[in-house]
Design a protein around this motif. Sequence first.
Motif, mmCIF file in Angstrom:
data_model
loop_
_atom_site.group_PDB
_atom_site.id
_atom_site.type_symbol
_atom_site.label_atom_id
_atom_site.label_comp_id
_atom_site.label_asym_id
_atom_site.label_seq_id
_atom_site.Cartn_x
_atom_site.Cartn_y
_atom_site.Cartn_z
ATOM 1 N N LEU A 400 37.824 45.775 54.670
ATOM 2 C CA LEU A 400 38.891 45.051 53.983
ATOM 3 C C LEU A 400 38.562 44.889 52.507
ATOM 4 N N GLN A 401 39.594 45.004 51.684
ATOM 5 C CA GLN A 401 39.450 44.782 50.238
ATOM 6 C C GLN A 401 39.950 43.370 49.929
ATOM 7 N N TRP A 402 39.230 42.678 49.062
ATOM 8 C CA TRP A 402 39.514 41.256 48.805
ATOM 9 C C TRP A 402 39.771 41.014 47.322
ATOM 10 N N ASP A 403 40.819 40.272 47.045
ATOM 11 C CA ASP A 403 41.093 39.840 45.680
ATOM 12 C C ASP A 403 40.544 38.424 45.543
ATOM 13 N N SER A 404 39.417 38.287 44.841
ATOM 14 C CA SER A 404 38.741 36.984 44.828
ATOM 15 C C SER A 404 39.445 35.980 43.903
ATOM 16 N N HIS A 405 40.356 36.446 43.072
ATOM 17 C CA HIS A 405 41.106 35.483 42.248
ATOM 18 C C HIS A 405 42.277 34.902 43.040
ATOM 19 N N LYS A 406 43.045 35.793 43.642
ATOM 20 C CA LYS A 406 44.181 35.326 44.454
ATOM 21 C C LYS A 406 43.718 34.796 45.805
ATOM 22 N N GLU A 407 42.484 35.105 46.170
ATOM 23 C CA GLU A 407 41.961 34.787 47.496
ATOM 24 C C GLU A 407 42.869 35.323 48.594
ATOM 25 N N GLU A 408 43.126 36.628 48.521
ATOM 26 C CA GLU A 408 43.837 37.278 49.616
ATOM 27 C C GLU A 408 43.373 38.726 49.733
ATOM 28 N N PHE A 409 43.559 39.278 50.941
ATOM 29 C CA PHE A 409 43.204 40.675 51.147
ATOM 30 C C PHE A 409 44.218 41.553 50.433
ATOM 31 N N ILE A 410 43.743 42.717 50.000
ATOM 32 C CA ILE A 410 44.607 43.647 49.288
ATOM 33 C C ILE A 410 45.192 44.631 50.293
ATOM 34 N N ASN A 411 46.518 44.691 50.326
ATOM 35 C CA ASN A 411 47.202 45.692 51.142
ATOM 36 C C ASN A 411 46.841 45.617 52.626
ATOM 37 N N ASP A 412 46.747 44.399 53.150
ATOM 38 C CA ASP A 412 46.506 44.253 54.588
ATOM 39 C C ASP A 412 47.124 42.953 55.103
ATOM 40 N N PRO A 413 48.435 42.994 55.373
ATOM 41 C CA PRO A 413 49.131 41.767 55.781
ATOM 42 C C PRO A 413 48.547 41.130 57.051
ATOM 43 N N ALA A 414 48.083 41.948 57.980
ATOM 44 C CA ALA A 414 47.538 41.373 59.220
ATOM 45 C C ALA A 414 46.263 40.592 58.932
ATOM 46 N N ALA A 415 45.434 41.137 58.053
ATOM 47 C CA ALA A 415 44.199 40.428 57.686
ATOM 48 C C ALA A 415 44.547 39.109 57.012
ATOM 49 N N ASN A 416 45.557 39.136 56.134
ATOM 50 C CA ASN A 416 45.974 37.888 55.488
ATOM 51 C C ASN A 416 46.538 36.887 56.500
ATOM 52 N N PHE A 417 47.220 37.411 57.493
ATOM 53 C CA PHE A 417 47.753 36.542 58.552
ATOM 54 C C PHE A 417 46.616 35.762 59.231
ATOM 55 N N LEU A 418 45.477 36.428 59.397
ATOM 56 C CA LEU A 418 44.354 35.802 60.106
ATOM 57 C C LEU A 418 43.561 34.825 59.225
ATOM 58 N N LEU A 419 43.960 34.671 57.968
ATOM 59 C CA LEU A 419 43.296 33.664 57.128
ATOM 60 C C LEU A 419 43.681 32.249 57.540
#
Lengths: 432, 310
Positions: A400-419
């Motif tokens: 998974l790629q992570w945007d540490s400023h926005k604190e969200e995964f890049i281009n992976d909605p399912a991964a973001n769902f699991l946050l």
Amino acid sequence: MSLKPKTNRRNFLKTTGMGIMGFPLILNGFSGVAPSDKIRVAHIGTGNMGGSHIRWFSAFPDAETVALCDVDELRLANARKLLVANNSSANPELYSDFRRIIERKDIDVITCATPDHWHALVAIMAFESGKDVYGEKPLSFTAKEGKVMLQSLKKHDRIFQLGTQIHAGDNYHRVAEIIQSGALGKIHTVRLWKTGGTSGLGFPPNETPPATLDWDMWLGPAPYAEYTPVKCHGTYRSFFDYSGGVFADFWCHIADIMYMSLHPKGLSSIDARGDIPNDGIADTPKWIDVDFKFKDLDVYWTTTPPDVPGADKMGIGAHFEGEKGTLTCDYDKRIISIGGETTHDLSEVAQSIPRSPGHQRNFLDAVKSRIQPESNLEYAREMTLPMHLALISFRLKRKLQWDSHKEEFINDPAANFLLSREYRSPWSLPVY
Amino acid sequence: MKRVSIFFAFLLISLAGFSQNTDRFTSLFNGKDLSGWMMPGKVPGFEVLDGVLVAAPHNGSELYTETQYGNFIFKFEYLLSEVGNSGVLIRCNPENPWGTGVEVQLLAPWTPYRDDLHCTGSIYGHVAVSNRPDETTGIWHTMEIKCNRKNITVSVDGKITTVADVDTVKSMQGKNMAGAIGFQSNHSKEGEFAKFRNVSVLNLDDDPDYVKKGFYSADADIRKQAGEAAVLKGASIIETLAQMLSENNPKAQAGAKQALFDIAARKSAVNISKDEKKAVEKAFKKSVKNSSSEISKNYLNWLLEMLSAD
């Protein structure tokens, strides 16, 4: 001798600048603290760690445990016995529903040793009712909960200490000093490990929960599930519905030394591999290896010790690789290696980080001084975040790629769902 | 009356179709090219000549199916040259075929003579033939390899030569329970060859009920294999798994819970085509509707949310 008014004590700390180092002096003045000046404590969750909380906080003359809470009557009765054994004059109120403690205006502090899926909500409800919190690790069940906890803490101006008691030891402080001194050069790689993982737990049948246990309350915000004893006390960390296995149990303890020493920033990718047991209903990692990329730092988590001298004798540990040397440590030992020479300390590195008076003492001092303790929520949240992300990578079986400023995964909605995870009614995570 | 007879006609057609399906093999070789196969090595080891698959180049690449098979019946015809030497790799990872899988031997019996553990039909070096097949070179033979969970059966020309229970073969412990099927390239000297035709497979894991049974096995390896097969199946087994979630059987519940998560996780990746994702979403929606348990409904809905997140 009575306590000086709170404002004076706080001013004293600020003006002298002594902070934590000043407390041994103040402590001497605590013998015979008037009951009205004592910090009134309630312990929520009285299992294994809850028992430690009871013992630890019983030892402070300026704290008084006034309430205990557990969803299991048998545990609650044992907790009362344990408290009385540690303090014969204790006479705690006993609760099965922590909300009755939250409602009480006369309680200053709660400690939380519930299962992981309750950590955030108990702390947030305590903050909202004006209480300070000593909360067990891991900080929260989801990444989002950590964010909301911090918002709540700031909004209500509360004190929080994460229960990473290893943090307070001399070894972690000394390791941080050595790493920060630059004696090993710039650190480019950190290897963290913890041996062992979840075992399968077999295939026990579902049962009716015992009459002495409020199973619905134990589940709380987690999805409703049928009861079987291994899902509950002691082994609940084997299930993703409530925790994240041995990894989630120990990440905070050993990642702590990395954050304390280096405070890595700019996490950009997380790649976890591993497997779950195939001999039971448990679904958290039997083993997990994770590669993290931070800005200028590679971090590797493994379930087996890395191939560096001394690591094989450490069940849990951290290994720092710098341009000039390496340092390998666990909770109370360290091995420093520079240019082929091995040592346990570097006399040329002066002591620069004030030592903790003890993790719980540090918390109680913070409650009085209103200066956040060492494992405060802001620090604990940053330190815990990679653990959540690694478990998401493990579950989705992809890097998974992570945007540490926005604190969200890049281009992976399912991964973001699991946050985050929606709470089961009637529970809800506040929105600030 | 007419309606009724139309209905029966349909019923007959579908019954006939069903019985045909149960023993219908899928051809893996079209007689023209190597589509569906891969040769990861640098030098090609196979070519198609006159509708026949020929392994002639010396030490060329092995040939592997692109599809993974766990439980299957693989059948084909083969012809070996005078001292031909080839074989069939089963349940293997092409990156380490002999380490992860095993080879069913195809070998001319001459120069030098090889024993029952290394002759045609043997699981090379692991399981000897109990009934040595006709090894005549230069003529076509048929071979059938059946992998049924932990049992492997090899037949040549319609007669069983080799029967293996993986658990009883020490050297086969830790081998893969699923993987590619491969043909070994000409393993004899230059000028020798092996030919293949009528290559086909019946994938036992195509049948959801077959996969489902694996989840109830007392054997952890078989349960794991079933889980992996279910994830490969995706949409077509969701309904079956969703029903298992509500069963009063901890093995069924735990196995189905994990397999459903893994299916949703895999299909939630951004590189999955819209159609593929939609098919899975549709199956999840249907299974929510059909589920009688609130716990199962909640779980399926949660997976559906993860899958449909944007």
